[in-house]
Write a protein that holds these residues in place. Sequence first.
Motif, mmCIF file in Angstrom:
data_model
loop_
_atom_site.group_PDB
_atom_site.id
_atom_site.type_symbol
_atom_site.label_atom_id
_atom_site.label_comp_id
_atom_site.label_asym_id
_atom_site.label_seq_id
_atom_site.Cartn_x
_atom_site.Cartn_y
_atom_site.Cartn_z
ATOM 1 N N ALA A 1 12.430 18.326 23.961
ATOM 2 C CA ALA A 1 12.398 16.886 23.685
ATOM 3 C C ALA A 1 13.459 16.484 22.688
ATOM 4 C CB ALA A 1 11.028 16.484 23.165
ATOM 5 N N TRP B 1 2.449 10.768 28.462
ATOM 6 C CA TRP B 1 3.090 11.020 27.184
ATOM 7 C C TRP B 1 4.571 10.693 27.279
ATOM 8 C CZ3 TRP B 1 0.298 12.957 23.095
ATOM 9 C CH2 TRP B 1 -0.935 13.518 23.400
ATOM 10 N N ASP B 2 5.123 10.232 26.154
ATOM 11 C CA ASP B 2 6.568 10.163 26.033
ATOM 12 C C ASP B 2 6.885 10.844 24.722
ATOM 13 O OD1 ASP B 2 8.994 7.536 25.428
ATOM 14 O OD2 ASP B 2 9.199 9.588 26.185
ATOM 15 N N ASN B 3 7.260 12.096 24.762
ATOM 16 C CA ASN B 3 7.371 12.928 23.554
ATOM 17 C C ASN B 3 6.044 12.934 22.819
ATOM 18 O OD1 ASN B 3 9.897 13.127 24.383
ATOM 19 N ND2 ASN B 3 10.788 11.834 22.810
ATOM 20 N N ASN B 4 5.979 12.289 21.686
ATOM 21 C CA ASN B 4 4.750 12.344 20.919
ATOM 22 C C ASN B 4 3.934 11.075 21.003
ATOM 23 O OD1 ASN B 4 5.521 14.834 20.031
ATOM 24 N ND2 ASN B 4 6.584 14.021 18.252
ATOM 25 N N GLU C 1 1.374 13.610 16.148
ATOM 26 C CA GLU C 1 2.580 14.200 16.701
ATOM 27 C C GLU C 1 2.306 15.099 17.874
ATOM 28 O OE1 GLU C 1 5.064 14.446 12.617
ATOM 29 O OE2 GLU C 1 5.500 15.925 14.169
ATOM 30 N N GLY C 2 1.106 15.092 18.368
ATOM 31 C CA GLY C 2 0.816 15.971 19.485
ATOM 32 C C GLY C 2 1.462 15.455 20.751
ATOM 33 N N THR C 3 1.510 16.290 21.756
ATOM 34 C CA THR C 3 2.015 15.838 23.046
ATOM 35 C C THR C 3 1.132 16.430 24.135
ATOM 36 O OG1 THR C 3 3.935 15.759 24.480
ATOM 37 C CG2 THR C 3 3.662 17.713 23.151
ATOM 38 N N ASN C 4 1.533 16.303 25.363
ATOM 39 C CA ASN C 4 0.747 16.783 26.490
ATOM 40 C C ASN C 4 0.362 18.253 26.291
ATOM 41 O OD1 ASN C 4 -0.212 17.542 28.957
ATOM 42 N ND2 ASN C 4 1.393 16.503 30.106
ATOM 43 N N PRO C 5 -0.941 18.542 26.227
ATOM 44 C CA PRO C 5 -1.334 19.934 25.959
ATOM 45 C C PRO C 5 -0.863 20.894 27.038
ATOM 46 C CG PRO C 5 -3.229 18.497 25.835
ATOM 47 C CD PRO C 5 -2.102 17.659 26.323
ATOM 48 N N GLN D 1 12.615 18.748 43.071
ATOM 49 C CA GLN D 1 11.960 18.538 41.792
ATOM 50 C C GLN D 1 10.459 18.419 42.017
ATOM 51 O OE1 GLN D 1 13.006 14.795 40.152
ATOM 52 N NE2 GLN D 1 13.254 13.854 42.140
ATOM 53 N N SER D 2 9.744 18.500 40.936
ATOM 54 C CA SER D 2 8.294 18.339 41.036
ATOM 55 C C SER D 2 7.900 17.177 40.146
ATOM 56 C CB SER D 2 7.593 19.617 40.588
ATOM 57 O OG SER D 2 7.904 19.882 39.258
ATOM 58 N N ARG E 1 1.652 8.299 23.058
ATOM 59 C CA ARG E 1 0.867 8.095 24.266
ATOM 60 C C ARG E 1 1.136 6.702 24.811
ATOM 61 N NH1 ARG E 1 -4.151 11.626 23.333
ATOM 62 N NH2 ARG E 1 -3.684 12.476 21.286
ATOM 63 N N ASN F 1 12.304 18.441 35.167
ATOM 64 C CA ASN F 1 12.685 17.706 36.378
ATOM 65 C C ASN F 1 14.158 17.856 36.630
ATOM 66 O OD1 ASN F 1 10.154 16.796 36.743
ATOM 67 N ND2 ASN F 1 10.463 14.873 35.684
ATOM 68 N N GLU G 1 -2.567 12.752 32.421
ATOM 69 C CA GLU G 1 -2.384 14.169 32.198
ATOM 70 C C GLU G 1 -3.504 14.682 31.297
ATOM 71 O OE1 GLU G 1 1.355 13.969 30.394
ATOM 72 O OE2 GLU G 1 2.305 13.112 32.146
ATOM 73 N N PRO G 2 -3.686 15.985 31.263
ATOM 74 C CA PRO G 2 -4.785 16.492 30.436
ATOM 75 C C PRO G 2 -4.567 16.186 28.968
ATOM 76 C CG PRO G 2 -3.454 18.293 31.299
ATOM 77 C CD PRO G 2 -2.996 17.058 31.986
ATOM 78 N N GLY G 3 -5.632 15.791 28.306
ATOM 79 C CA GLY G 3 -5.570 15.592 26.869
ATOM 80 C C GLY G 3 -4.977 14.272 26.439
ATOM 81 N N GLY H 1 16.510 11.781 23.159
ATOM 82 C CA GLY H 1 16.049 10.886 24.206
ATOM 83 C C GLY H 1 14.751 11.364 24.842
ATOM 84 N N GLY H 2 14.243 10.602 25.750
ATOM 85 C CA GLY H 2 12.932 10.891 26.297
ATOM 86 C C GLY H 2 12.944 12.049 27.271
#
Lengths: 366, 402
Positions: free
Chosen positions: B286, A308-311, B361-365, A285-286, A313, B265, A117-119, B289-290
């Motif tokens: 979030a 990503w899984d929350n925060n 603590e960042g996540t997917n931008p 779903q997508s 990588r 999803n 994914e990006p970033g 859980g995941g």
Amino acid sequence: MQRDVGSLPLAPALRARLVAAGFQTAQELLDTGPCGLSKEIGISKEEALEALQVVRQECHSDATQTAGAPGTSRKCTALELLEQEQAQGFIITFCSALDNILGGGVQLTKITEICGEPGVGKTQLCMQLAVDVQIPECFGGLAGEAVFIDTEGSFMVDRVVDVATACVQHCQLIAEAHQEEDHLKALETFSLESILSHIYYFRCRDYIELLAQVYLLPDFLSEHSKVRLVVIDGIAFPFRHDFEDLSLRTRLLNGLAQQLIIIANDHKAAVVLTNQMTTRIGQSQSTLVPALGESWGHAATVRLIFHWDNNQRLATLYKSPSQKESTIPYHITPHGFRDVQPPAVTQNPEGTELNPRKRPRREEEK
Amino acid sequence: MAPKKLRRARLSQELCERLSRYQITTCQDFLCLSLLDLMKVTGQSYRNVQKLLCKVSLACAPKMQTAYEMKVRRAVNPSSAFLSTSLHGLDKVLHGGVPCGSLTEITSPPGCGKTQFCIMMSVLATLPVSMGGLDGAVIYIDTESAFSAERLVEIAGNRFPAYFDSDEKLFSMTRSIYLYRELTCGSVLKRIKSLEEEIISKKVKLIIIDSVASVVRKEFDTKLQGNLTERSNFLARGASLLKYLAEEFSIPVILTNQITTWLSNGLAIQADLVSPADDLCLSEGASGGGKRESGSVTAALGNTWSHSVNTRLILQYHDLPTRQILVAKSPVAPFSAFFYTVEKSGFVLQDGKDQTNLTWEGTNPALQNIKFPCSTWIYNQLCKTESGNVLIVAGLSKTESL
């Protein structure tokens, strides 16, 4: 010698004329000689000579292949391959968890694809690998050079400077701890400047420039024989717009993949590609899947998916011929690509040589 | 950037004529053919065709530079690598400021300060190099008619009172900001294509497009068949044109984006309407859980766009009037957050609330959660009921109270 005339790599018009005149095998052509050929076909003597030279070279290479000469043929037994693979080096990533799931690091002579994914850190890993391939052999590296083909424009020199400085410092720490002659000598040539000078950077703005560059790559690699890594950062970006004809795109991508496999094998280099993710909209779903379609999935030998899984990588080894599918976490620090926490305490003397978190234990033994 | 004609690739005249009979006139056509096709079309042997390919590739391939040469070039002219934002904490994290030669995106809910940021950057770009600017003109493409010249002068006067002490200086600054109002996607693309000549003639050092999202979302309704691919095509083409301009002239490009609801999803199976009087606040995303089980607000324009921009800054609300600026995606900076307020002089960072411990603590931008005050806006939201069904709360209303 009995090779059919229609299969020779001559100009099509000439080939058609030879077949129409009744020639069937290459031996017949060689027996006729240039003067006879020119009279029968109606071409000039120079052209006939040129054609015969091509035929002779083709038959010669055919002959050596059938005779089984080891130098030119591409056959070998599995035992020879096993020895080759074991002696081969890996390009480490400085994240020991990732190296472990890859079986030692990024393998030479194979294409590794990184989707994400990006970033998430694809370009960061590429920059890290471009520095790591240059680590001298006495520190466990390959002492190679790197080619970086950038299509997205995310290569930042300042970041590579940070990563390279951290790598040099790390090697200096090892050298101080071990105090061996060749370590210190290697460090004289392994500096920030030399690392940066051996990263060859190409900025390709569209798919034509990318195709052109890959056609020219074998010549470039023959001139710079120490290159052990070719990175194409963003193979998806130039192919994802302006392509109404999807079959052309598939054909070009397949051609590209074949050329890269040949380059990887001939020059004993690792090829690393980065791919984007795209949304596939299903019935209810997508999901995010790697871009460029299903058939592109066959191009790479090893496929890593970063997500990503929350925060946190994570890196998943999705496709590999020899390793098991698994997921590990990783971090991007100011020094580059690293593990999440100090790895487990098990001591493997060669394995911990380049562990970024631990100093080698040998100094206590002294 | 039109495809190069084969004549310029140093192929012989008769070969070019022969190829044009097969409609192959540009290098693009030549390189897209397979080797067998090329042999048929040129009438030459395999080895010669390979030599021709090399010749044509040489004409198209980019020039090689080593990373060291790039570094030396940056070192010789350090100020040309970044445009300082005059926000000290942000500049430090970004290694100097908004990077030149790549695309930077600012995303936020409405009213957070995107246009204010753009106006502030316009002022900064016109400043002389000694003050951290780029000493050049600015091209401002405005699609929402939100640019205010008065605000521009106010920011300039209040932020740099010592420099803009005379009307003369203010007017020369305003003269170097070129404003274009474009209202459709097509005209935006046409304008971007025409920028190459303008950049050279007017000595432009900054391009701002405010905002990409508004004009794209007006024209492409993604619920209609085929619009999604057309929209992605338009965005990708625009992005590659802008990247070309940014790199060719080594200037920063700033784009602004809007927000959208991101559906998780496992979409809605049933939709129940809940009374809008219920005070539903946006979840922090979030939670538990995941899996994301509730919707959230993220940057608009989709995944591909998130790949195309090189740097993404997100502005979001905190406790009014304080807001937060996040560095969500950057090749040089880790995830960081800073508090700021919007004053007469533009953006002002709050010191003391240093957020450097947010590094990991960042996540997917593309999916970064963006906060906005729920007491003044109610947007489309998803939330879970006890029975496990997913609801959609309809209604986009702005309550006047609070």
